[in-house]
Design a protein around this motif. Structure first.
Motif, PDB file in Angstrom:
ATOM      1  N   ALA A   1      30.198 -15.645  50.733  1.00 27.61           N
ATOM      2  CA  ALA A   1      30.585 -15.415  49.338  1.00 27.61           C
ATOM      3  C   ALA A   1      32.068 -15.711  49.123  1.00 27.61           C
ATOM      4  O   ALA A   1      32.455 -16.291  48.100  1.00 27.61           O
ATOM      5  CB  ALA A   1      30.282 -13.967  48.947  1.00 27.61           C
TER       6      ALA A   1
ATOM      7  N   ARG B   1      33.500 -18.529  46.579  1.00 28.49           N
ATOM      8  CA  ARG B   1      34.542 -18.259  45.589  1.00 28.49           C
ATOM      9  C   ARG B   1      35.686 -19.248  45.748  1.00 28.49           C
ATOM     10  O   ARG B   1      36.265 -19.729  44.761  1.00 28.49           O
ATOM     11  CB  ARG B   1      35.040 -16.816  45.757  1.00 28.49           C
ATOM     12  CG  ARG B   1      36.160 -16.420  44.809  1.00 28.49           C
ATOM     13  CD  ARG B   1      35.693 -16.382  43.375  1.00 28.49           C
ATOM     14  NE  ARG B   1      34.667 -15.371  43.171  1.00 28.49           N
ATOM     15  CZ  ARG B   1      33.874 -15.324  42.110  1.00 28.49           C
ATOM     16  NH1 ARG B   1      33.969 -16.257  41.158  1.00 28.49           N
ATOM     17  NH2 ARG B   1      32.955 -14.378  41.987  1.00 28.49           N
TER      18      ARG B   1
ATOM     19  N   ILE C   1      26.934 -15.674  44.847  1.00 29.47           N
ATOM     20  CA  ILE C   1      27.949 -14.714  45.292  1.00 29.47           C
ATOM     21  C   ILE C   1      27.460 -13.287  45.083  1.00 29.47           C
ATOM     22  O   ILE C   1      27.602 -12.426  45.966  1.00 29.47           O
ATOM     23  CB  ILE C   1      29.277 -14.965  44.548  1.00 29.47           C
ATOM     24  CG1 ILE C   1      29.893 -16.297  45.007  1.00 29.47           C
ATOM     25  CG2 ILE C   1      30.259 -13.813  44.775  1.00 29.47           C
ATOM     26  CD1 ILE C   1      31.097 -16.737  44.191  1.00 29.47           C
TER      27      ILE C   1
ATOM     28  N   LEU D   1      35.537 -10.341  47.217  1.00 27.69           N
ATOM     29  CA  LEU D   1      34.662 -10.967  46.231  1.00 27.69           C
ATOM     30  C   LEU D   1      35.355 -11.192  44.902  1.00 27.69           C
ATOM     31  O   LEU D   1      34.929 -12.033  44.097  1.00 27.69           O
ATOM     32  CB  LEU D   1      33.414 -10.110  46.035  1.00 27.69           C
ATOM     33  CG  LEU D   1      32.535  -9.972  47.287  1.00 27.69           C
ATOM     34  CD1 LEU D   1      31.459  -8.935  47.062  1.00 27.69           C
ATOM     35  CD2 LEU D   1      31.933 -11.304  47.670  1.00 27.69           C
TER      36      LEU D   1
END
Length: 367
Positions: free
Chosen positions: A245, A249, A328, A363
């Protein structure tokens, strides 16, 4: 700078890691200048690169050690943090050479740093070739020194698991292999199906960056602190989705990020022709004309801001950006589910709370 947050002990650990890294590089500078005073530039460039960054990997290694319940291995975990920083520096330096990237963390990338040094010193010959040569050598040194510091971490650990050395060596093999797969993906025919393109991109992302960004630091920290194989596997299961994830990103930021925050020019991933999952979705979910437009900008080193803006429009209108955002979110949920196993294995609640806090920051990254 370190990852922001309110985790007790984090800032002290990061400060200790930074201090040990500076001391280590100072000692190495003495070694290389003893060979020749002019060789100090090798270490100076590495000091410049490692002074920045979020110290993500050392923090995760520290969490892995705490998960094993061994607070007495702080020195070993600090040494591991330094080893991981040097390993990452080597990966970044070589990656920037391969990608012909001009900047890293808002500063000249290492090969550009050496090229500038060549020009300001008024050396003879080709400054760009000198820059690439210097960067390759510094990356090699950083990789070698990472192994040296990891050995020191093993030596000072009270009761390290022998599995740590195997993980550390595997990390080298996988990252370099993943980097080659990234190079290969730019020159071989694109996958014909969306599933094939996404799968190829995910494989590159996983082995080039995701595993060494989260999974392996957690497992190595646990191993140095004497954690067993079952706990290492549970940490890996919770860490890998976060690493994937985190890199997804990064792919979004490479196209949609603010250069003032990311430290890299907008659209650099497009100029480098990166076949990311974002691009895979954009190509396969766009109408033929839009897909052709997007294909045309990939690898165009002279890509201007207007064409970057058009590529961004295509990636939004096709649903590619939204698809990556969903990935994600799903990976975040997978990591959270896996963290429940850590609780069942007896990991302290404060460690789980801190893990969740770091996961949230990873995240929500903007750079």
């Amino acid at each position: 700078m370190p990852i922001p947050g309110d985790i007790p002990g984090q800032s002290e650990f990061v400060e200790a890691t930074n201090g040990r890294l500076r001391a280590f590089l100072s000692g190495k500078r003495e070694q290389v200048t003893a060979v020749d005073p002019g060789a100090g530039t090798l270490v100076d460039s590495l000091v410049s690169l490692t002074a920045g960054g979020k110290k993500l990997r050392p923090v995760l290694a520290w969490l892995g050690g705490r998960a094993a319940g061994r607070s007495g291995d702080e020195q070993a975990l600090t040494e591991l943090g330094v080893a991981l920083e040097l390993f990452q520096a080597a990966a970044l330096i070589h990656d920037d050479v391969i990608d012909r990237s001009d900047t890293r963390r808002g500063q000249p990338s290492t090969h550009r740093w050496f090229a500038r040094h060549h020009r300001t010193s008024e050396f003879s010959g080709d400054s760009d070739h000198y820059g690439v040569s210097g960067a390759i050598l510094v990356g090699d040194l950083a990789l070698s020194w990472a192994g040296e510091v990891f050995s020191e971490a093993e030596a000072v650990a009270a009761d390290p698991s022998p599995a740590g050395r195997e993980v550390f060596q595997r990390m080298h093999t996988e990252v370099i292999t993943g980097q080659y797969l990234d190079v290969l993906a730019e020159v071989i025919p694109p996958a014909e199906s969306e599933a094939g393109a996404v799968g190829r991109a995910r494989n590159v992302l996983t082995y080039k960056a995701a595993r060494y960004s989260t999974e392996y630091p957690l497992a190595l920290g646990c191993s140095l602190a004497g954690g067993g194989a079952q706990l290492q596997r549970a940490l890996a299961a919770a860490g890998l989705p976060l690493g994937i994830a985190f890199q997804l990103r990064d792919d979004l930021l490479g196209v949609f990020g603010d250069p003032e925050v990311t430290g890299k020019p907008v659209g650099d991933d497009l100029r480098e022709g990166k076949r990311t999952e974002l691009i895979a979705y954009g190509l396969h979910r766009s109408a033929a004309a839009a897909a052709a437009e997007l294909e045309a900008v990939l690898g165009d080193a002279a890509l201007d801001d207007q064409k970057v803006a058009r590529a961004r429009e295509i990636l939004v209108s096709s649903g590619a950006r939204a698809a990556v955002e969903r990935e994600i979110a799903q990976l975040a949920e997978a990591s959270e589910r896996s963290r429940a196993e850590l609780s069942r294995l007896g990991v302290d609640e404060d460690v789980l709370t801190d893990f969740a806090a770091v996961a949230e920051l990873l995240l929500a990254r903007t750079s």
